[in-house]
Design an enzyme around this catalytic site. Structure first.
Site, mmCIF file in Angstrom:
data_model
loop_
_atom_site.group_PDB
_atom_site.id
_atom_site.type_symbol
_atom_site.label_atom_id
_atom_site.label_comp_id
_atom_site.label_asym_id
_atom_site.label_seq_id
_atom_site.Cartn_x
_atom_site.Cartn_y
_atom_site.Cartn_z
ATOM 1 N N PRO A 21 0.786 -1.237 0.000
ATOM 2 C CA PRO A 21 0.000 0.000 0.000
ATOM 3 C C PRO A 21 0.817 1.285 0.000
ATOM 4 C CG PRO A 21 0.061 -0.926 2.188
ATOM 5 C CD PRO A 21 0.751 -1.915 1.307
ATOM 6 N N ASP A 44 3.795 1.050 -11.573
ATOM 7 C CA ASP A 44 2.603 1.876 -11.493
ATOM 8 C C ASP A 44 2.951 3.300 -11.064
ATOM 9 O OD1 ASP A 44 0.983 -0.173 -12.273
ATOM 10 O OD2 ASP A 44 0.014 -0.485 -10.337
ATOM 11 N N LYS A 65 -1.554 4.187 -14.322
ATOM 12 C CA LYS A 65 -2.797 4.805 -14.779
ATOM 13 C C LYS A 65 -3.321 5.682 -13.662
ATOM 14 C CE LYS A 65 -4.228 1.012 -17.805
ATOM 15 N NZ LYS A 65 -3.157 0.078 -17.517
ATOM 16 N N GLY A 96 0.887 -1.528 -7.526
ATOM 17 C CA GLY A 96 0.505 -1.113 -6.186
ATOM 18 C C GLY A 96 -0.373 -2.142 -5.500
ATOM 19 N N GLY A 97 -0.219 -2.253 -4.184
ATOM 20 C CA GLY A 97 -1.037 -3.199 -3.424
ATOM 21 C C GLY A 97 -0.706 -4.630 -3.770
ATOM 22 N N ASP A 98 -1.737 -5.415 -4.093
ATOM 23 C CA ASP A 98 -1.564 -6.798 -4.523
ATOM 24 C C ASP A 98 -1.811 -6.864 -6.031
ATOM 25 O OD1 ASP A 98 -1.669 -9.890 -3.443
ATOM 26 O OD2 ASP A 98 -2.913 -9.586 -5.224
ATOM 27 N N ILE A 101 -5.515 -7.841 -7.350
ATOM 28 C CA ILE A 101 -6.730 -7.173 -6.859
ATOM 29 C C ILE A 101 -6.914 -5.836 -7.581
ATOM 30 C CG2 ILE A 101 -7.875 -6.182 -4.850
ATOM 31 C CD1 ILE A 101 -6.442 -8.235 -3.125
ATOM 32 N N THR A 126 -2.747 -5.473 0.192
ATOM 33 C CA THR A 126 -3.630 -4.594 -0.554
ATOM 34 C C THR A 126 -4.055 -3.390 0.282
ATOM 35 O OG1 THR A 126 -5.613 -4.532 -1.937
ATOM 36 C CG2 THR A 126 -5.757 -5.801 0.113
ATOM 37 N N ALA A 127 -4.554 -2.352 -0.395
ATOM 38 C CA ALA A 127 -4.894 -1.095 0.272
ATOM 39 C C ALA A 127 -5.932 -1.280 1.364
ATOM 40 C CB ALA A 127 -5.390 -0.089 -0.762
ATOM 41 N N MET A 179 -11.740 2.720 -5.740
ATOM 42 C CA MET A 179 -12.073 3.619 -6.859
ATOM 43 C C MET A 179 -13.508 4.138 -6.755
ATOM 44 S SD MET A 179 -10.150 1.458 -9.885
ATOM 45 C CE MET A 179 -10.663 -0.161 -9.246
#
Length: 281
Positions: A21, A44, A65, A96-98, A101, A126-127, A179
């Site tokens: 994260p 990323d 992105k 980023g994160g996993d 996911i 993950t976040a 998101m």
């Protein structure tokens, strides 16, 4: 499974690595090792600079992105991975994160396999995990919260918005929404229409695990887009929290776990010094 930097049965390898994260201390050992060994690092946009600095020998390619900003197309990212893998060396696609996911992993895995390249997955935190940790909230609770829901209300470009993402959240009486910041009215209206109480505690968590991580708590019926957060900060919405915490709608800085641990260590060290001084006196 391929070893670090090895080829698998003569085939080139691309490592899809989870960067976690944000906090570099939350990298897995394997992720940190692969980043340091990488000859190619395709990363990323939101990867913490301190994580990128671990890639001491790699050619870095930014491929992230960002909503509303010029971004690399997925086809171009796929092409970059394939070109790097065929050029030789250790290739790391840092996400980023996993990496599995909400990271378009299927498209990248399929592109690599079609090109005769072996994808090797290296999981990351993950976040959602970091966000729950920031608030001191368990993701599951015995006898109460028996499932973990990670969902997004976003749909791919050209698709019609639906409510399928919300049904698992309703069934579990909560979850983590990725998101969601750009579609807050739809999120609020959908969850309320499907039966979630307007009094359900919710929280935005921005920059989870980073030095500036921030939380904004409120109730579902009062949910609005997060305000007062750093521009461009990654943000996640947690629904169905056990506690309401700080005043609703107020952005509150939450020291990351590493900072809290350091403060606790400093306090213990100060107490030891004080006790030693008293003993010597």
């Amino acid at each position: 499974m391929a070893g670090h930097g090895e080829q698998m049965a003569g085939r080139p390898v691309v490592y899809l690595v989870g960067a976690g994260p944000g906090d570099p201390e939350l990298l897995t050992l394997r992720a940190a090792r692969l980043i340091a060994q990488a000859d190619w690092l395709i990363h990323d946009a939101l990867i913490e600079p301190a994580v990128l600095e671990l890639a001491v020998r790699a050619k870095r390619i930014a491929a992230g992105k960002r909503a509303g900003r010029p971004s690399a197309r997925q086809q171009e990212i796929n092409r970059q991975m394939i070109v790097a893998a065929r050029s030789g060396g250790v290739v790391v696609r840092l996400k980023g994160g996993d990496p599995l996911i909400f990271a378009r992993a299927r498209e990248e895995i399929d592109a690599l396999v079609a090109a005769g390249i072996e994808p090797v997955i290296v999981p990351g935190i993950t976040a959602a995990q970091a966000a729950y940790a920031a608030l001191g909230e368990p993701m599951t609770e015995r006898g109460d919260r028996r499932s973990v829901v990670l969902a997004t209300p976003q749909v791919q470009q050209g698709a019609v918005a639906d409510t399928e993402w919300a049904r698992p959240v309703i069934n579990a009486q909560g979850g983590a929404l990725y998101m969601a910041a750009s579609v807050v009215p739809r999120v609020r209206a959908t969850l309320l229409a499907l039966g979630l109480s307007a009094a359900t505690p919710v929280a935005w968590v921005a920059d989870a695990s980073r030095a500036g991580q921030t939380a904004i708590r409120s109730r579902l019926g009062e949910l609005r887009a997060p305000e007062g957060l750093p521009s461009g900060a990654p943000v996640i919405l947690l629904v169905g929290l056990a506690r309401t915490g700080a005043a609703p709608g107020v952005a509150v800085r939450v020291p990351p776990l590493s900072a809290r641990q350091q403060a606790a260590d400093d306090e213990q060290q100060a107490q030891r010094i004080e006790r030693r001084a008293e003993h010597d006196a």
